[in-house]
Write an enzyme that holds these catalytic residues in place. Structure first.
Site, PDB file in Angstrom:
ATOM      1  CG  ASP A  88      -1.976  -1.131   1.145  1.00  0.00           C
ATOM      2  OD1 ASP A  88      -1.951  -1.921   0.189  1.00  0.00           O
ATOM      3  OD2 ASP A  88      -2.802  -1.239   2.087  1.00  0.00           O
TER       4      ASP A  88
ATOM      5  CG  ASP B 169      -6.611  -0.109   1.272  1.00  0.00           C
ATOM      6  OD1 ASP B 169      -6.947  -1.297   1.468  1.00  0.00           O
ATOM      7  OD2 ASP B 169      -6.989   0.828   2.013  1.00  0.00           O
TER       8      ASP B 169
ATOM      9  CG  HIS C 214     -14.660  -0.134   1.683  1.00  0.00           C
ATOM     10  ND1 HIS C 214     -13.869  -0.142   2.815  1.00  0.00           N
ATOM     11  CD2 HIS C 214     -14.662  -1.407   1.208  1.00  0.00           C
ATOM     12  CE1 HIS C 214     -13.400  -1.372   2.996  1.00  0.00           C
ATOM     13  NE2 HIS C 214     -13.864  -2.148   2.040  1.00  0.00           N
TER      14      HIS C 214
ATOM     15  CG  HIS D 101      -8.550   5.006   2.871  1.00  0.00           C
ATOM     16  ND1 HIS D 101      -9.548   4.800   3.785  1.00  0.00           N
ATOM     17  CD2 HIS D 101      -7.993   3.780   2.650  1.00  0.00           C
ATOM     18  CE1 HIS D 101      -9.607   3.524   4.112  1.00  0.00           C
ATOM     19  NE2 HIS D 101      -8.685   2.869   3.423  1.00  0.00           N
TER      20      HIS D 101
ATOM     21  CE  LYS E 235      -4.010  -4.373   1.249  1.00  0.00           C
ATOM     22  NZ  LYS E 235      -4.760  -3.337   1.978  1.00  0.00           N
TER      23      LYS E 235
ATOM     24  CB  CYS F 184      -2.068  -2.920   5.208  1.00  0.00           C
ATOM     25  SG  CYS F 184      -3.809  -2.406   5.110  1.00  0.00           S
TER      26      CYS F 184
END
Ligand code: VGL
Ligand code: ZN
Length: 209
Positions: free
Chosen positions: A14, A52, A58, A87, A112, A157
């Site tokens: 990320d 990401d 989301h 984000h 992901k 992450c």
């Protein structure tokens, strides 16, 4: 020694604009790791990066929960969910890799967090701990056993990816100076690294490569 061995891969987590200074979920000094990562890329035959990659709707976005603010924690489908500012929305500038990251040598990009109802910190499993990204199968198919992990954020992450990699039986090396964290709650970066070490990861710096 490590140079271009086919049993190892570099996993870059990320390194995206929204996690760097100026981004919507900026990690302090997130951009500082970019030259460090570029510097050791030539040591690796296989370099894999994650992004990401969230839809606007989301579940991890505070803006999608009436009356909720970023860093509040909710329970969603029986799991704790930290709420974040919007984000890494698919296709936005914030979701792009940091412009300084050398993306030319990337062998695979794993995206992901694409399911609106499920967050995904780890590069291997979404946060339900069941839904696979496919990365483990990909690595197994190439007989890659050793993973060198770096990126953002150390306590989310990177931590989740390294923990899952250990659980899947990979040899895991975390490149500490090529990671930066959110440090929410405070102390979580130190805690994440200590926990990974306890679980069998090696905590290295880029100097060790
Ligand atoms: C991340 C929070 C939310 C990360 C992603 O890349 O560590 N953190 N989404
Ligand atoms: Zn996210």
């Amino acid at each position: 020694m490590l140079k271009k061995t086919t049993s190892s891969a570099l996993l870059i987590i990320d390194v995206q604009n929204d996690f760097c200074p100026g981004g919507s979920l900026a990690v302090a000094e997130g951009d500082k790791i970019v030259p460090v990562i570029n510097g050791f890329m030539p040591a690796f035959r296989f370099i894999i990066a994650t992004q990401d990659w969230h839809p606007r709707a989301h579940v991890s976005f505070a803006s999608n929960h009436k009356g909720k603010k970023p860093l509040e924690v909710i329970t969603h489908q029986g799991r704790e969910q930290v709420l974040w500012p919007d984000h890494c929305v698919q296709g936005t500038k914030g979701a792009d890799f940091h412009q300084g990251l050398d993306t030319r040598p990337l062998y695979l990009i794993v995206r992901k967090g694409t399911d609106p109802g499920l967050d995904s910190y780890s590069a291997f499993f979404e946060n339900d701990k069941k839904t696979k990204t496919g990365l483990a199968g990909f690595l197994k198919d190439l007989s890659i056993t050793n993973l060198y992990i770096c990126g953002l954020a150390t306590d989310y992450c990177v931590f989740a990816s390294a923990q899952d990699a250990l659980g899947l039986g990979f040899e895991v090396m975390v490149l500490e100076d090529a990671c930066r964290g959110v440090d929410f709650p405070q102390g979580s970066v130190v805690q994440a690294l200590a926990s990974l070490k306890k679980q069998g990861a090696k905590i290295l710096t880029s100097q060790d490569l």
